[in-house]
Design an enzyme around this catalytic site. Structure first.
Site, short mmCIF file in Angstrom:
data_model
loop_
_atom_site.label_atom_id
_atom_site.label_comp_id
_atom_site.label_asym_id
_atom_site.label_seq_id
_atom_site.Cartn_x
_atom_site.Cartn_y
_atom_site.Cartn_z
N ASN A 113 0.66 -0.97 0.24
CA ASN A 113 -0.27 0.04 0.05
C ASN A 113 0.95 1.34 -0.24
O ASN A 113 2.00 1.21 0.60
CB ASN A 113 -0.96 -0.03 1.11
N PHE A 117 -1.70 8.40 4.55
CA PHE A 117 -2.77 8.67 5.42
C PHE A 117 -3.88 9.38 4.90
O PHE A 117 -4.17 10.58 5.37
CB PHE A 117 -1.95 9.86 6.28
N SER A 177 5.18 5.08 9.06
CA SER A 177 4.67 4.69 7.46
C SER A 177 5.67 5.31 6.57
O SER A 177 6.27 6.33 6.53
CB SER A 177 3.39 5.68 7.45
N ASN A 179 4.78 6.25 3.46
CA ASN A 179 4.01 6.52 2.36
C ASN A 179 4.04 8.23 2.49
O ASN A 179 3.21 8.67 1.65
CB ASN A 179 2.77 5.79 2.18
N THR A 180 4.25 8.77 3.39
CA THR A 180 4.40 10.25 3.67
C THR A 180 5.87 10.58 3.61
O THR A 180 6.55 10.16 4.74
CB THR A 180 3.77 10.62 5.18
N LYS A 215 5.27 3.27 17.22
CA LYS A 215 4.95 2.59 16.30
C LYS A 215 6.27 2.79 15.44
O LYS A 215 6.37 3.88 14.79
CB LYS A 215 3.78 2.37 15.28
N ASN A 244 5.76 -1.56 11.64
CA ASN A 244 4.77 -1.08 10.30
C ASN A 244 5.34 -2.04 9.18
O ASN A 244 6.10 -2.91 9.32
CB ASN A 244 4.91 0.51 10.14
N THR A 245 4.97 -1.46 7.80
CA THR A 245 5.30 -2.29 6.57
C THR A 245 6.68 -1.94 6.17
O THR A 245 7.25 -0.89 7.02
CB THR A 245 4.46 -1.63 5.66
N GLY A 267 2.01 -8.55 5.46
CA GLY A 267 1.36 -9.67 5.13
C GLY A 267 2.59 -10.85 5.24
O GLY A 267 3.25 -10.53 6.15
N GLY A 296 2.83 -10.06 9.54
CA GLY A 296 2.91 -11.50 9.14
C GLY A 296 2.23 -12.54 9.70
O GLY A 296 2.33 -13.72 9.33
N SER A 318 -3.31 -7.58 7.07
CA SER A 318 -3.30 -7.81 5.81
C SER A 318 -4.01 -9.50 5.77
O SER A 318 -4.29 -9.73 4.48
CB SER A 318 -2.00 -8.05 5.22
#
Length: 366
Positions: A113, A117, A177, A179-180, A215, A244-245, A267, A296, A318
């Site tokens: 993903n 956010f 995260s 993604n930011t 986190k 996190n991922t 996952g 996982g 996931s």
């Protein structure tokens, strides 16, 4: 009822693009009135966990990201989760990154993903949590973050505490995260120390002392982890969520084309990396605070392995995409079975029992 309906809908949802399927799932759960939800089943008392000053009926939680806007927390608790974490909630609404931004990797039972956010903002999350029945049961945490264009990101986290602390059982400071842009820089020692100081100062000015968790990412070096745990201990945070991922792409991934998509991988393939980081964090924390293991988990054996690596509680997300809504109860029942097999009186007795092995890479996913 919800589990049966969800299992029946799973084949159809898998034919839709991932984000549309997710949105439909949350929308359907949000429509279920609280009066129609089944009474919580009595959990095996051996699975109860005391952590952060809270009592969890079982250690299996839903990770942040599934119910970003706290639309369906009670319906999700009814699936058998011991706790649900809503969010990530940012002070202001924001659309997140452009679509497509969510990808299934079916052969790997993994997800990538790059949401960024996306969400309706802290005010909407606060309103939904405030509207929950006074008799609503279950532990509900809120994961908080900063808006992408915030000039002072630490101020955004402090604002999240001020707006949401009264309506959450605990708060999670999400600095991990991928993604930011630049968000993970807040894991660096000086930035993290300032951030935690301001978050905890904000907590001091709201009613009640709600637990604050941090986190972190699974992609840290051990020297970076040293600094983070030292800072968390110095500032006396209440707990750590690992992890996190990941931005890494394990060589064993089978969905090679999809693996090239930008974003965080979660996952099944995340288990080994996140569990080793969990064990390393547990050894460094030296009992200063409890840890939550995420990454996982798709069955009771992996959940128990996280606990052996140092987790007092575990979270998943996931695996629901591939295993369906009955997964939480299957894991909870499986943990009871494992306690029987191991002759353990309580799940807490297994916490950290194999941390050294996982930290050294001598234990792996199942």
């Amino acid at each position: 009822m919800i589990e049966r309906a969800g299992a029946a809908a799973l084949p159809l949802l898998r034919r839709l693009d991932a984000e549309t399927a997710h949105r439909l799932t949350i929308g359907a759960l949000a429509l279920v009135p609280a009066s129609a939800l089944p009474a919580p089943a009595a959990d095996d008392p051996r699975l109860a966990v005391e952590a952060f000053g809270l009592r969890f009926p079982n250690p299996v939680g839903l990770a942040a990201g599934f119910d970003k806007n706290a639309e369906a927390v009670d319906a999700l608790l009814s699936l058998g989760f011991g706790f649900v974490e809503a969010g990530t909630a940012t002070p202001l609404p924001q659309p997140g990154n452009p679509r497509p931004r969510l990808f299934r990797l079916p052969k790997d039972e993994a997800v990538i993903n790059r949401f960024g956010f996306n969400g309706e903002g802290a005010a909407r999350v606060r309103a939904r949590l405030a509207a929950r029945s006074r008799t609503a049961r279950g532990v509900v945490g809120v994961n908080i973050g900063a808006n992408k264009d915030a000039a002072d990101r630490a101020a955004d986290y402090a604002r999240g505490v001020e707006e949401l602390a009264a309506f959450a059982d605990y708060l999670t400071v999400n600095v991990s995260s991928p993604n930011t842009p630049g968000l993970r820089d807040l894991q660096q020692a000086d930035a993290l120390d300032d951030l935690l100081a301001r978050v905890l100062e904000a907590r001091a000015h709201v009613a009640g002392r709600k637990p604050v968790l941090l986190k972190i990412a699974p992609d840290l070096s051990l020297s970076e982890l040293d600094a983070i745990v030292a800072c968390a201990r110095r500032r006396e945070v209440d707990g750590l969520i690992v992890s996190n991922t990941t931005l890494s792409r394990p060589a064993a991934l089978r969905e090679r084309e999809l693996a090239r998509e930008a974003g965080g991988l979660s996952g099944r393939p995340l288990f080994d990396l996140s569990t080793r980081m969990l064990a390393q964090a547990f050894l460094r924390a030296e009992g200063a605070f409890p840890l939550v293991g995420a990454g996982g988990i798709d069955g009771p054996e992996r959940a128990f392995a996280k606990i052996e690596a140092g987790a007092s509680l575990v979270q998943l997300y996931s695996a629901l995409v591939f295993k369906g809504p009955g997964l939480p109860r299957r894991i909870v029942r499986g943990l009871s079975r494992i306690l029987d097999e191991r002759g353990l009186a309580r799940i807490e007795g297994a916490v950290g029992s194999r941390a050294q092995d996982f930290a050294e890479g001598k234990a792996h996913g199942l």
